[in-house]
Design a protein around this motif. Sequence first.
Motif, PDB file in Angstrom:
ATOM      1  N   TYR A  30     -13.589  33.863  37.509  1.00 41.72           N
ATOM      2  CA  TYR A  30     -13.765  32.545  36.907  1.00 41.72           C
ATOM      3  C   TYR A  30     -15.166  32.049  37.246  1.00 41.72           C
ATOM      4  CZ  TYR A  30     -12.450  30.747  41.565  1.00 41.72           C
ATOM      5  OH  TYR A  30     -12.380  30.479  42.916  1.00 41.72           O
ATOM      6  N   ARG A  63     -11.209  40.455  32.818  1.00 41.83           N
ATOM      7  CA  ARG A  63     -11.168  39.211  32.054  1.00 41.83           C
ATOM      8  C   ARG A  63     -12.048  38.162  32.714  1.00 41.83           C
ATOM      9  NH1 ARG A  63      -7.053  37.965  28.523  1.00 41.83           N
ATOM     10  NH2 ARG A  63      -6.473  36.001  29.529  1.00 41.83           N
ATOM     11  N   TYR A  65     -12.852  33.920  32.857  1.00 41.52           N
ATOM     12  CA  TYR A  65     -12.366  32.570  32.580  1.00 41.52           C
ATOM     13  C   TYR A  65     -13.465  31.564  32.894  1.00 41.52           C
ATOM     14  CZ  TYR A  65      -8.060  35.271  33.285  1.00 41.52           C
ATOM     15  OH  TYR A  65      -7.086  36.230  33.234  1.00 41.52           O
ATOM     16  N   ASP A  93     -12.326  34.710  27.708  1.00 39.95           N
ATOM     17  CA  ASP A  93     -10.893  34.998  27.653  1.00 39.95           C
ATOM     18  C   ASP A  93     -10.024  33.762  27.808  1.00 39.95           C
ATOM     19  OD1 ASP A  93     -10.836  37.939  27.331  1.00 39.95           O
ATOM     20  OD2 ASP A  93     -11.918  37.913  29.231  1.00 39.95           O
ATOM     21  N   ALA A  94     -10.487  32.772  28.566  1.00 44.96           N
ATOM     22  CA  ALA A  94      -9.701  31.552  28.737  1.00 44.96           C
ATOM     23  C   ALA A  94     -10.596  30.463  29.316  1.00 44.96           C
ATOM     24  CB  ALA A  94      -8.499  31.786  29.653  1.00 44.96           C
ATOM     25  N   LEU A  96     -10.498  27.054  31.881  1.00 45.48           N
ATOM     26  CA  LEU A  96      -9.791  26.288  32.904  1.00 45.48           C
ATOM     27  C   LEU A  96     -10.094  24.817  32.694  1.00 45.48           C
ATOM     28  CD1 LEU A  96     -10.617  28.837  35.594  1.00 45.48           C
ATOM     29  CD2 LEU A  96      -8.403  27.704  35.658  1.00 45.48           C
ATOM     30  N   HIS A 116      -5.940  27.513  30.446  1.00 41.04           N
ATOM     31  CA  HIS A 116      -5.328  27.524  31.769  1.00 41.04           C
ATOM     32  C   HIS A 116      -5.492  26.136  32.373  1.00 41.04           C
ATOM     33  CE1 HIS A 116      -6.139  32.156  32.198  1.00 41.04           C
ATOM     34  NE2 HIS A 116      -5.360  31.856  31.169  1.00 41.04           N
TER      35      HIS A 116
END
Length: 410
Positions: A30, A63, A65, A93-94, A96, A116
């Motif tokens: 992340y 991945r 984030y 990918d995502a 937060l 997320h």
Amino acid sequence: MTKKKIELLAPAGDLEKLKTAIIYGADAVYFGGELFSLRAGAGNLSIDEIREAMDFIHKHEARGYMTINIYPHNEDIAPLKSYLEKIKNIPIDAFLISDPGVMTIVKGIIPDAEIHISTQANTTNYMTAAFWVQQMGASRIVAAREMNLEELRQMKEILPPETEIEAFVHGAMCMSYSGRCLLSNFMVGRDANRGACTHPCRWQYSLVEEKRPGEYYPVEEDERGSYIMNSRDLCMLDKLPDLIEAGIYSLKIEGRMKSSFYVATVVSAYRAALDAYMEDPEHYEFQEKWFDELCKASHRDFYHGFYYSKPDSSAQNYVSSDYTREYSFIGVVKECETDTGLTVVEQRNKFCVGDEIEVFGPRTEYTDEIVREMYDEDDKPIGAAPHPQQTVKVKLSKTYPAEFILRKKK
């Protein structure tokens, strides 16, 4: 027991740390961009670096984030929209996120974004988690550090089965609810909830009586000292089975402000323990050597956080807010010269010919070495490498691949 892959999630304060985390065994990282991340003091990534990072991450089948977990004020909204327009085509990918308004903006600009819910949202119960998942479309909940194992187990059982739970396993603990703190803003005008915390909870405080200026009395809870808000660091390395059996999918390491050496060391220790458990859960036994390796990175005293009980006074470090630093990061291997057998090293801290050092790399145990010879870039013999990030060539007992790390006990 299920053999479902469990994610080891590592911090990436800048591009170098991101690559180090992946190389040393993280399944995901992340990171923050230059704006809207709750670690303003980290290096963070420019837009070009985010593109490079995601290419690197996906080439390694991992991945990435991105954190957009500030609590924005009105003046942040327009810049946030503009920033998202610039990054919307990067295959992140995502995201937060902790603020509902930010989530609405992200989903409006990047409709297929995976969301997320950040620990900053302070999700401490299954009803709140269900709101984020069922009404707001989040796919993962990052649990508040204040939840215990039984609460996490119950949350997992109640949420839709595809919902992922992420929980912290290692790193600094906040004296407030995961960043919902006004100390920094009040004392020095730097907002913890917008990424600029100065950690005043780690400072030592004294009491001054109005009519006795200059006479300082320590603020003490007991005879051991006065760091009354200085919590120990979380470490769950020895308790990974409990977390996995409670339904945790992603094991999160804190530390976007930490060094590459810290990231490599901590990720390596958790990677070794997690791999051993996943290979044979029934016969898994914790090995102290993993903890010994972990402690070679800078750290405070450890405890298990809130997972087993509400922390008492033993969870505080009343003596000092300093880190324990027993090893120094002295260099990283860049390449090996096949004709000379010398290892080319980018120096990070001073070391000398004759030093006893350790060399370690991804998914390997360390090797004891002695620096037998050292040369500068012009192949002239030198006795020491004192200049930050200078390139030197060293003679060791054998050669090592790129990205292996050299460390020395202080």
